[in-house]
Design a protein around this motif. Structure first.
Motif, PDB file in Angstrom:
ATOM      1  N   VAL A  20       0.851  -1.179   0.000  1.00  0.00           N
ATOM      2  CA  VAL A  20       0.000   0.000   0.000  1.00  0.00           C
ATOM      3  C   VAL A  20       0.894   1.238   0.000  1.00  0.00           C
ATOM      4  O   VAL A  20       1.926   1.277   0.678  1.00  0.00           O
ATOM      5  CB  VAL A  20      -0.945   0.012   1.225  1.00  0.00           C
ATOM      6  CG1 VAL A  20      -0.145  -0.028   2.522  1.00  0.00           C
ATOM      7  CG2 VAL A  20      -1.862   1.219   1.199  1.00  0.00           C
ATOM      8  N   ASP A  21       0.541   2.234  -0.789  1.00  0.00           N
ATOM      9  CA  ASP A  21       1.287   3.491  -0.815  1.00  0.00           C
ATOM     10  C   ASP A  21       0.826   4.385   0.330  1.00  0.00           C
ATOM     11  O   ASP A  21      -0.365   4.721   0.421  1.00  0.00           O
ATOM     12  CB  ASP A  21       1.081   4.210  -2.147  1.00  0.00           C
ATOM     13  CG  ASP A  21       1.832   3.535  -3.285  1.00  0.00           C
ATOM     14  OD1 ASP A  21       2.866   2.904  -3.015  1.00  0.00           O
ATOM     15  OD2 ASP A  21       1.372   3.635  -4.446  1.00  0.00           O
ATOM     16  N   ILE A  22       1.778   4.750   1.194  1.00  0.00           N
ATOM     17  CA  ILE A  22       1.452   5.562   2.371  1.00  0.00           C
ATOM     18  C   ILE A  22       2.162   6.909   2.262  1.00  0.00           C
ATOM     19  O   ILE A  22       3.396   6.960   2.258  1.00  0.00           O
ATOM     20  CB  ILE A  22       1.899   4.848   3.663  1.00  0.00           C
ATOM     21  CG1 ILE A  22       1.264   3.450   3.753  1.00  0.00           C
ATOM     22  CG2 ILE A  22       1.539   5.689   4.888  1.00  0.00           C
ATOM     23  CD1 ILE A  22       1.818   2.612   4.879  1.00  0.00           C
ATOM     24  N   PRO A  23       1.421   8.013   2.162  1.00  0.00           N
ATOM     25  CA  PRO A  23       2.074   9.329   2.122  1.00  0.00           C
ATOM     26  C   PRO A  23       2.643   9.696   3.491  1.00  0.00           C
ATOM     27  O   PRO A  23       1.961   9.592   4.513  1.00  0.00           O
ATOM     28  CB  PRO A  23       0.926  10.275   1.732  1.00  0.00           C
ATOM     29  CG  PRO A  23      -0.320   9.571   2.157  1.00  0.00           C
ATOM     30  CD  PRO A  23      -0.043   8.094   2.042  1.00  0.00           C
ATOM     31  N   LEU A  24       3.923  10.095   3.528  1.00  0.00           N
ATOM     32  CA  LEU A  24       4.602  10.461   4.768  1.00  0.00           C
ATOM     33  C   LEU A  24       4.725  11.977   4.873  1.00  0.00           C
ATOM     34  O   LEU A  24       4.701  12.682   3.852  1.00  0.00           O
ATOM     35  CB  LEU A  24       5.987   9.801   4.816  1.00  0.00           C
ATOM     36  CG  LEU A  24       5.993   8.272   4.752  1.00  0.00           C
ATOM     37  CD1 LEU A  24       7.425   7.747   4.679  1.00  0.00           C
ATOM     38  CD2 LEU A  24       5.262   7.678   5.937  1.00  0.00           C
ATOM     39  N   PRO A  25       4.847  12.507   6.089  1.00  0.00           N
ATOM     40  CA  PRO A  25       4.897  13.970   6.278  1.00  0.00           C
ATOM     41  C   PRO A  25       6.026  14.670   5.535  1.00  0.00           C
ATOM     42  O   PRO A  25       5.939  15.870   5.270  1.00  0.00           O
ATOM     43  CB  PRO A  25       5.081  14.112   7.797  1.00  0.00           C
ATOM     44  CG  PRO A  25       4.459  12.879   8.358  1.00  0.00           C
ATOM     45  CD  PRO A  25       4.785  11.787   7.366  1.00  0.00           C
ATOM     46  N   ASN A  26       7.105  13.941   5.205  1.00  0.00           N
ATOM     47  CA  ASN A  26       8.221  14.581   4.499  1.00  0.00           C
ATOM     48  C   ASN A  26       7.980  14.680   3.000  1.00  0.00           C
ATOM     49  O   ASN A  26       8.853  15.108   2.250  1.00  0.00           O
ATOM     50  CB  ASN A  26       9.526  13.837   4.776  1.00  0.00           C
ATOM     51  CG  ASN A  26       9.508  12.407   4.249  1.00  0.00           C
ATOM     52  OD1 ASN A  26       8.522  11.931   3.695  1.00  0.00           O
ATOM     53  ND2 ASN A  26      10.609  11.707   4.444  1.00  0.00           N
ATOM     54  N   GLY A  27       6.781  14.256   2.561  1.00  0.00           N
ATOM     55  CA  GLY A  27       6.440  14.360   1.151  1.00  0.00           C
ATOM     56  C   GLY A  27       6.688  13.109   0.339  1.00  0.00           C
ATOM     57  O   GLY A  27       6.289  13.029  -0.826  1.00  0.00           O
ATOM     58  N   SER A  28       7.352  12.109   0.923  1.00  0.00           N
ATOM     59  CA  SER A  28       7.634  10.872   0.211  1.00  0.00           C
ATOM     60  C   SER A  28       6.489   9.865   0.361  1.00  0.00           C
ATOM     61  O   SER A  28       5.596  10.050   1.190  1.00  0.00           O
ATOM     62  CB  SER A  28       8.940  10.246   0.718  1.00  0.00           C
ATOM     63  OG  SER A  28       8.811   9.875   2.080  1.00  0.00           O
ATOM     64  N   ILE A  29       6.539   8.827  -0.447  1.00  0.00           N
ATOM     65  CA  ILE A  29       5.561   7.746  -0.384  1.00  0.00           C
ATOM     66  C   ILE A  29       6.275   6.481   0.078  1.00  0.00           C
ATOM     67  O   ILE A  29       7.322   6.121  -0.464  1.00  0.00           O
ATOM     68  CB  ILE A  29       4.904   7.501  -1.763  1.00  0.00           C
ATOM     69  CG1 ILE A  29       4.211   8.773  -2.265  1.00  0.00           C
ATOM     70  CG2 ILE A  29       3.910   6.353  -1.680  1.00  0.00           C
ATOM     71  CD1 ILE A  29       3.049   9.227  -1.403  1.00  0.00           C
ATOM     72  N   GLY A  30       5.724   5.812   1.078  1.00  0.00           N
ATOM     73  CA  GLY A  30       6.369   4.613   1.605  1.00  0.00           C
ATOM     74  C   GLY A  30       5.403   3.461   1.773  1.00  0.00           C
ATOM     75  O   GLY A  30       4.207   3.581   1.495  1.00  0.00           O
ATOM     76  N   GLN A  31       5.980   2.338   2.223  1.00  0.00           N
ATOM     77  CA  GLN A  31       5.184   1.157   2.533  1.00  0.00           C
ATOM     78  C   GLN A  31       5.179   0.948   4.047  1.00  0.00           C
ATOM     79  O   GLN A  31       5.600   1.813   4.798  1.00  0.00           O
ATOM     80  CB  GLN A  31       5.733  -0.063   1.789  1.00  0.00           C
ATOM     81  CG  GLN A  31       5.345  -0.122   0.316  1.00  0.00           C
ATOM     82  CD  GLN A  31       6.027   0.947  -0.508  1.00  0.00           C
ATOM     83  OE1 GLN A  31       7.252   1.089  -0.480  1.00  0.00           O
ATOM     84  NE2 GLN A  31       5.240   1.729  -1.235  1.00  0.00           N
ATOM     85  N   LEU A  32       4.730  -0.219   4.503  1.00  0.00           N
ATOM     86  CA  LEU A  32       4.611  -0.471   5.930  1.00  0.00           C
ATOM     87  C   LEU A  32       5.939  -0.284   6.650  1.00  0.00           C
ATOM     88  O   LEU A  32       6.002   0.325   7.714  1.00  0.00           O
ATOM     89  CB  LEU A  32       4.075  -1.886   6.166  1.00  0.00           C
ATOM     90  CG  LEU A  32       2.614  -2.139   5.768  1.00  0.00           C
ATOM     91  CD1 LEU A  32       2.265  -3.615   5.984  1.00  0.00           C
ATOM     92  CD2 LEU A  32       1.675  -1.252   6.574  1.00  0.00           C
TER      93      LEU A  32
END
Length: 465
Positions: free
Chosen positions: A378-390
């Motif tokens: 799943v693509d998770i938007p992070l506060p630093n602007g990047s997209i991450g996983q679990l």
């Protein structure tokens, strides 16, 4: 929980090697080289070294002294500093709880490369899709995570002296030997391109150590500073309860001045050598483009470098990944030990029973994180602007959010409420005094709270808006 139940390190050397083993981990071997390459080599190194012997010393001295003085783990130690600040111990305990969900996954990735290079799959590692294919394979990625976690659990199950200390005394000297050997070899590399361009390991060394001041501006300098500071957290295992736990195992006759200095130098030396063995090799075989490989540096770019070395690469590659596996193992041990020690103190249970109970949770948790690149993608938007996983989410919460926040609160507690003398007194055994007392006092009272506040605000995305 009695100290007999918790265990102690048998000597100063045992403590230093175990603490250095915790500090020397994936952060040194994987994260440090790619940050140094990304941030212009020498400038990053200068900033990092200054931070290690100021901020690093301050945070490391605080954690170890708190542990030894209170003889408690992080969950209970802060209550003895100030009853109203017990919540800080809870926050500190949450960090290893989160980290442990994914650290064995990264260890499993490294273990997969060890297996590949020690069999007949070494050539396949250089293919661009080898790593993505592996982590997206549910059965394979989960299996290697389980194997790595099982080894970690076994060592912690054996206890402080028989398990952690004995493992560290064997692994850490071997790790240092492998790092030095590969670093020296990297400097001897040379390659000629079809256009006649010759690149050498010595040229790669100059890229690594020479400060790159081109396009330097306040915003870029701040980013390098923040990268170096976040690496310090990652590398020294501070503000996550680990060094408080290890400090509680240290006997009163151990000289904390010497021990902390040795941990600083050992950890920093391995990080610098890791860059020395990776960056010149990347420069020789992939040029300046290879320096922008980022987090994929050791899992994608470096195997391609090993393949370019020919037959010698078949010897260097397994040595490198075995060394990286050792580094990941010692760090993973320290994270799990912190969790086990806290639960032993909280629930008044034996080490073996606690290990079994904790591992019953982390085996499925690690599998779920490992499957975050396949079944649970799943693509998770992070506060630093990047997209991450679990895995990225767990890492962001623990390392980018909680650790600077804990360091901020801890520096306020020690510097402005309890008083830095509380820490300094713990160094005064057997005629010793705190060697860098004035540096510590200035840092903990005035500098650390400000910088930690900036780091935390950056983590929540304030500077990205």
């Amino acid at each position: 929980m009695s100290k007999k139940t918790a265990g102690t390190f048998s000597s100063q050397l045992g403590f230093v090697l175990a603490a250095a083993g915790s500090a020397v981990g994936v952060g040194n071997i994987w994260r440090f080289p790619y940050l140094a390459a990304k941030d212009g080599g020498g400038l990053f190194l200068i900033i990092y070294l200054i931070l290690v012997f100021t901020f690093g010393y301050t945070l490391l001295a605080s954690d170890i002294a708190i542990g030894r003085k209170t003889q408690k783990n992080s969950l209970r130690a802060y209550r003895l500093l100030h009853p109203k600040w017990n919540f800080l111990g809870i926050l500190t305990f949450i960090v290893p709880l989160i980290i442990m969900t994914y650290y064995a996954v990264i260890g499993g990735w490294i273990l997969r490369y060890v297996a590949a290079y020690c069999t007949n799959e070494g050539a396949a590692c250089a293919e661009a899709d080898f790593f993505p294919h592996f982590i997206s394979n549910p059965a394979s990625s989960a299996a290697y995570s389980i194997i790595f976690l099982a080894l970690t659990v076994f060592i912690v199950y054996k206890g402080v002296e028989s398990g952690i200390e004995r493992c560290s005394k064997i692994v850490m000297p071997l790790l240092l030997f492998i790092v030095i050997a590969i670093a020296l070899y990297s400097l001897t590399l040379k390659r000629s391109d079809s256009d006649g361009t010759v690149r050498s390991g010595i040229q790669g060394l100059f890229f690594y150590i020479k400060p790159d001041l081109r396009q330097l501006n306040p915003k870029r300098f701040l980013q390098i500073l923040l990268d170096a500071m976040s690496q310090l957290f990652f590398s020294l295992s501070v503000s996550m309860g680990i060094m408080i736990t290890y400090g509680s195992y240290v006997k009163k006759d151990v000289n904390l001045n010497k021990s902390i200095a040795q941990i600083e130098w050992f950890d920093t030396a391995v990080a610098l050598l890791a860059g020395l063995m990776i960056i010149p090799a990347i420069y020789v075989f992939k040029g300046m483009d290879g320096m922008q490989s980022g987090p994929s540096l050791i899992f994608v770019a470096l195997p391609q470098v090993f393949a370019s070395m020919g037959k010698i690469g078949l010897l260097v590659a397994p040595a490198f990944f075995i060394m990286a596996a050792f580094a990941a193992l010692t760090s993973c041990i320290s994270v799990l030990e912190t969790i086990v020690a806290n639960f032993m103190e909280l629930l008044h249970t034996s080490r073996k029973r606690t290990c079994i109970g904790v591992s019953a949770f982390y085996f499925p948790a690690s599998v779920i994180i490992a499957l975050g690149y396949s079944l649970f993608y799943v693509d998770i938007p992070l506060p630093n602007g990047s997209i991450g996983q679990l895995l990225d989410l767990m890492d962001y919460i623990s390392n980018s959010l909680l650790m600077p926040f804990i360091a901020l609160l801890s520096s306020i507690l020690i510097g402005s409420i309890v008083g830095y003398q509380w820490i300094a007194e713990e160094f005064c055994h057997n005629g010793c005094k705190m060697a860098r007392k004035h540096v510590y006092a200035f840092m903990i009272r005035f500098v650390t709270p400000v910088v930690m506040c900036i780091l935390f605000l950056q983590a929540v995305g304030l500077f990205n808006k």
